[in-house]
Design a protein around this motif. Structure first.
Motif, PDB file in Angstrom:
ATOM      1  N   MET A   1       1.221  -1.737  -0.027  1.00 23.92           N
ATOM      2  CA  MET A   1       0.157  -0.157   0.133  1.00 23.92           C
ATOM      3  C   MET A   1       0.733   1.392  -0.157  1.00 23.92           C
ATOM      4  SD  MET A   1      -3.535   1.262   2.391  1.00 23.92           S
ATOM      5  CE  MET A   1      -2.433   1.300   3.674  1.00 23.92           C
ATOM      6  N   THR A   2       1.009   2.404  -0.788  1.00 23.38           N
ATOM      7  CA  THR A   2       1.591   3.240  -0.736  1.00 23.38           C
ATOM      8  C   THR A   2       0.035   4.355   0.156  1.00 23.38           C
ATOM      9  OG1 THR A   2       1.250   2.994  -3.363  1.00 23.38           O
ATOM     10  CG2 THR A   2       1.652   5.704  -2.269  1.00 23.38           C
ATOM     11  N   LEU A   3       1.142   4.990   0.780  1.00 31.30           N
ATOM     12  CA  LEU A   3       0.782   5.288   2.321  1.00 31.30           C
ATOM     13  C   LEU A   3      -0.127   7.082   2.222  1.00 31.30           C
ATOM     14  CD1 LEU A   3       3.467   5.195   4.739  1.00 31.30           C
ATOM     15  CD2 LEU A   3       1.558   3.354   4.391  1.00 31.30           C
ATOM     16  N   THR A   4       0.643   7.651   1.470  1.00 34.70           N
ATOM     17  CA  THR A   4      -0.800   8.667   0.394  1.00 34.70           C
ATOM     18  C   THR A   4      -0.368   8.753  -0.826  1.00 34.70           C
ATOM     19  OG1 THR A   4       1.596  10.044   0.705  1.00 34.70           O
ATOM     20  CG2 THR A   4       0.227  10.058   2.661  1.00 34.70           C
ATOM     21  N   TRP A   5      -1.272   8.995  -1.458  1.00 36.99           N
ATOM     22  CA  TRP A   5      -0.974  10.152  -2.636  1.00 36.99           C
ATOM     23  C   TRP A   5      -0.817  11.661  -2.708  1.00 36.99           C
ATOM     24  CZ3 TRP A   5      -4.553  12.354  -7.223  1.00 36.99           C
ATOM     25  CH2 TRP A   5      -3.957  12.491  -8.453  1.00 36.99           C
ATOM     26  N   ASN A   6      -1.905  12.315  -4.404  1.00 36.00           N
ATOM     27  CA  ASN A   6      -1.318  14.257  -3.929  1.00 36.00           C
ATOM     28  C   ASN A   6      -1.973  14.554  -2.736  1.00 36.00           C
ATOM     29  OD1 ASN A   6       0.882  13.744  -5.354  1.00 36.00           O
ATOM     30  ND2 ASN A   6      -0.461  13.344  -7.183  1.00 36.00           N
ATOM     31  N   TYR A   7      -2.427  13.892  -1.055  1.00 35.15           N
ATOM     32  CA  TYR A   7      -3.047  14.570  -0.135  1.00 35.15           C
ATOM     33  C   TYR A   7      -3.148  13.616   0.312  1.00 35.15           C
ATOM     34  CZ  TYR A   7      -6.858  14.774  -3.740  1.00 35.15           C
ATOM     35  OH  TYR A   7      -7.456  15.111  -5.787  1.00 35.15           O
TER      36      TYR A   7
END
Length: 397
Positions: free
Chosen positions: A194-200
């Motif tokens: 899992m990517t912890l964040t995207w662009n927010y």
């Protein structure tokens, strides 16, 4: 009399490491010619084998090898298309990745990300579950060609059965809305990274670029690193729980401070599934040399992102279609900084607009050829294309 199996399916005798020539377990052309000569019409049969084998091994796109890609947004693209009434499927579609293109590019394993844009969804959990349902449906429909991975042994099993492997990931930890129970449910659905964040910003932490600040304000917007805001306390809980379960932590998109928070907290290797080198292209989405070293020291992997803007900087307003030469520059830099054991591929296909010289997954052999021509050794290219990521998964899954 029908043709023997090794003539009908010559790929069964092609090497796992295709680049070493047409050999299998030390068996040479002479072995195959001798074996073919035992049947009728020996010259015709042998000729047919070599024609078919050469078609598999060499094509107009170059000479490739088994490939593991750590990131594509194909499932999310299909989910969006389906909502718009499109009939596109995983088997074949107009995007960068489908089963036909994966086969042509000699895919061993493809990570499929469930990407949710928090700024464009009313219910992120509903969307990520809908994407997971679509993923399950597509894999069921194509179960003779590709199979899911929940542990490392599944990759080996699928390969033995002549199937490609699919590993499910999530891009945007905010879909959990701070709930560890939801994180655990994602694991039960097969998510293994899992990517912890995207662009927010989300309940887990802060991103490298905050879309809520607006896009393309000026060049400095993409170069200003956030060294103050990283993981939240809840985010630290997520990292520890992901490690406990066997879900890889992905720091692509995370702020600089967030990266170092993960590095200090992690007891296992972690990944930057689709990021490049900031010293080569100064976007904050890319990793600094210090980050590359620290990730490598942990046993982690950086998946090279094919987004042209993350590969090379261009003047404002100048077209940037993307070049393979730029990818090679990132490869060589990361090898110098972190060693050849920390690089993989993370194309970001179907999440980027495109790459001029790598239009879709079937063109992966072009990159392989370019790395050969750049002077990299065959063993180094193998590490980049599949060995490093397989080693990473073997340790974590």
């Amino acid at each position: 009399m029908g043709l023997p199996a090794y003539i009908i399916q010559p790929e069964a005798f092609l090497p796992y490491r295709e680049s070493s020539g047409i050999r299998e377990k030390g068996r040479s052309r002479r072995f195959f010619m001798k074996r073919c000569s035992r049947g009728r019409n020996r010259s015709c049969v042998a000729k047919r084998f070599w024609i078919q084998a050469s078609k598999i091994k060499m094509n107009r796109k170059g000479r490739g090898m088994k490939t593991v890609d750590m990131h594509c947004d194909t499932v999310s693209r299909l989910y969006k298309k389906r909502k718009q009434g499109s009939g596109e499927r995983l088997a074949e579609n107009g995007g960068h990745v489908d089963l036909k293109k994966l086969k042509a590019g000699d895919a061993l394993l493809q990570n499929f990300a469930l990407f949710v844009d928090l700024g464009k969804t009313g219910d992120p959990w509903e969307d990520v579950m809908g994407m997971a349902d679509l993923y399950d449906e597509e894999l069921k429909e194509n179960e003779e060609r590709i199979a899911p991975v929940s542990c490392y042994g599944d990759i080996e099993k699928n390969s033995r059965e002549g199937k490609m492997s699919a590993l499910l990931t999530v891009e945007e930890g905010g879909v959990c809305q701070g709930s560890i129970a939801r994180l655990q449910h994602l694991y039960s659905r097969g998510v293994r990274m899992m990517t912890l964040t995207w662009n927010y910003p989300n309940e887990i932490g802060y991103p490298a670029i905050n879309a809520r600040d607006g896009w393309k304000k000026d060049a400095l917007f993409y170069k200003k690193a956030d060294r103050e805001r990283g993981l939240t306390e809840k985010g630290k809980e997520f990292v520890l729980e992901m490690e406990r379960m066997g879900m890889a932590v992905d720091v692509s998109h995370l702020s600089d401070k967030g990266f170092y928070d993960v590095w200090q907290l992690a007891k296992k290797p972690f990944a930057a599934s689709h990021s490049n080198a900031r010293a080569v292209c100064p976007w904050v989405r890319n990793l600094t040399d210090d980050m590359i070293k620290k990730l490598a020291d942990k046993g982690g992997v950086v998946g090279l992102n094919f987004c042209p803007d993350f590969l090379e900087e261009t003047a404002p307003g100048e077209e940037n279609p993307g070049s393979i030469a730029a990818i090679v520059r990132h490869v060589k830099h990361i090898i110098r900084v972190g060693g050849a054991e920390c690089i993989g591929l993370g194309s970001d296909f179907d999440g980027i607009e495109g790459h001029g010289e790598l239009p879709d997954f079937s063109y992966m052999p072009r990159l392989c050829d370019a790395l050969r021509k750049s002077g990299l050794k065959e063993g180094e290219i193998e590490k980049i294309f599949f060995k490093n990521v397989l080693r990473f998964y073997k340790e974590l899954l």
